[in-house]
Enzyme design. Structure first.
Site, mmCIF file in Angstrom:
data_model
loop_
_atom_site.group_PDB
_atom_site.id
_atom_site.type_symbol
_atom_site.label_atom_id
_atom_site.label_comp_id
_atom_site.label_asym_id
_atom_site.label_seq_id
_atom_site.Cartn_x
_atom_site.Cartn_y
_atom_site.Cartn_z
ATOM 1 N N ASP A 192 0.722 -1.047 -0.116
ATOM 2 C CA ASP A 192 0.147 0.580 -0.297
ATOM 3 C C ASP A 192 0.921 0.893 -0.025
ATOM 4 O O ASP A 192 2.118 1.327 0.652
ATOM 5 C CB ASP A 192 -0.728 -0.386 0.524
ATOM 6 C CG ASP A 192 -2.054 -0.856 1.427
ATOM 7 O OD1 ASP A 192 -1.857 -1.732 0.337
ATOM 8 O OD2 ASP A 192 -2.773 -1.324 1.900
ATOM 9 N N HIS A 194 -6.187 8.388 0.576
ATOM 10 C CA HIS A 194 -5.773 8.260 1.890
ATOM 11 C C HIS A 194 -6.578 8.681 3.347
ATOM 12 O O HIS A 194 -5.483 8.855 4.517
ATOM 13 C CB HIS A 194 -4.291 7.959 2.154
ATOM 14 C CG HIS A 194 -4.047 7.068 2.969
ATOM 15 N ND1 HIS A 194 -4.196 6.914 4.299
ATOM 16 C CD2 HIS A 194 -3.203 5.870 2.765
ATOM 17 C CE1 HIS A 194 -3.944 6.151 5.306
ATOM 18 N NE2 HIS A 194 -3.005 5.032 3.653
ATOM 19 N N HIS A 253 3.871 -2.343 3.290
ATOM 20 C CA HIS A 253 3.943 -0.624 2.943
ATOM 21 C C HIS A 253 5.100 0.074 1.377
ATOM 22 O O HIS A 253 6.595 -0.594 2.207
ATOM 23 C CB HIS A 253 3.732 0.110 3.713
ATOM 24 C CG HIS A 253 2.505 0.193 4.418
ATOM 25 N ND1 HIS A 253 2.637 -0.542 5.335
ATOM 26 C CD2 HIS A 253 1.200 1.305 3.990
ATOM 27 C CE1 HIS A 253 1.315 -0.566 5.842
ATOM 28 N NE2 HIS A 253 0.300 0.406 5.160
#
Ligand SMILES: *[C@@H]1O[C@H](CO)[C@@H](O)[C@H](O)[C@H]1NC(C)=O
Length: 262
Positions: free
Chosen positions: A67, A124, A218
């Site tokens: 992500d 986000h 991430h």
């Protein structure tokens, strides 16, 4: 060229989207779907829209899924994946750590190297605090960016912090998104330090041992790119698992991972 493939993909999308409301958008975009399967796959599993999927269904597979990219560490992650000859999935933001237009070449590289791209929202936000129209607007803003950069947009998404509620899931069903969760959560943002990255790796090993198969990490984190990803890839190899995209680990044909937006 590719006209047969494209028609097949459109047909599959229409069949697959029959339960989701189709919202025509950006009619001027030229679809260039990265189609690998040109034959209609009648055995294609029906993936739900707007329901969280946490586990792979194809035995022996694991889906490394990242992500918060594209960002300055994304290409280091791509290098590590390429060195191991494996594929992964990237849930991208529009403007969060990096800017998707400034890093459009990274987006192109992700796709060119056989990885899957999904949406992680434009900016986000905590989607569970937003109204239905605000959630839709977040998604469409990123769809427009994907249409400009790639000519098509993902049918997969993951929510920031994995947060969902009924409104978020109904918005994703309306837009026609497969919502991906995770069954291995590395906490790599919290442990993004050379001296603490091993904690993320140990959590990865423990949750993998407990049957986890879709990973949350991430590509926006320096020590994920430098330490955690190489370690995870060595562990995957040592266990004889196949690291593939989320779509592949669900047995879902690649023609259905994207749509043209028309
Ligand atoms: C997102 O919002 C929900 C609902 O208000 C809250 O429970 C959660 O802690 C928030 N998450 C973050 C990361 O702020």
């Amino acid at each position: 060229m590719h006209s047969f493939s494209f028609l097949a993909a459109v047909l599959l999308s229409i069949i697959a989207r029959s339960s989701a409301a189709a919202v025509p958008r950006s009619p001027d975009s030229q679809p260039r779907l990265p189609i690998q399967t040109s034959k209609a796959n009648t055995n294609a599993p029906q993936l739900p829209w707007g329901a969280v999927i946490n586990h792979c269904t194809v035995p022996g597979t694991i889906a490394l899924a990242f992500d918060d990219g594209p960002y300055i560490y994304t290409e280091q992650v791509l290098d590590a994946l390429a060195a191991h000859g494996v594929r992964a999935t990237f849930f991208l933001n529009g403007a969060w750590k990096g800017n998707i237009h400034a890093l459009a070449h990274v987006v192109q590289r992700i796709l060119a190297e056989g990885h899957q791209i999904g949406s992680h929202t434009w900016s986000h936000p905590n989607l569970t605090t937003l109204t239905h129209p605000a959630i839709v607007s977040e998604m469409i803003q990123l769809e427009d960016a994907f249409l400009r950069i790639l000519g098509f947009m993902p049918t997969y998404m993951r929510t920031p912090w994995l947060h969902v509620n009924d409104i978020v899931l109904s918005a994703m069903a309306d837009l026609g998104y497969h919502v991906i969760g995770a069954s291995i959560v590395t906490d790599d943002k919290q442990h993004d330090h050379p001296a603490r990255s091993w904690r993320s790796f140990e959590k990865f090993r423990t949750e993998l041992g407990n049957g986890g198969s879709i990973v949350l990490a991430h590509d926006s984190q320096e020590n994920t790119a430098g330490i955690l990803v190489p370690r995870m890839l060595e562990e995957v190899r040592a266990r004889g698992l196949q690291a593939v995209t989320v779509g592949e680990c669900l047995g879902h044909p690649s023609a259905l991972w994207y749509r043209s937006g028309q």
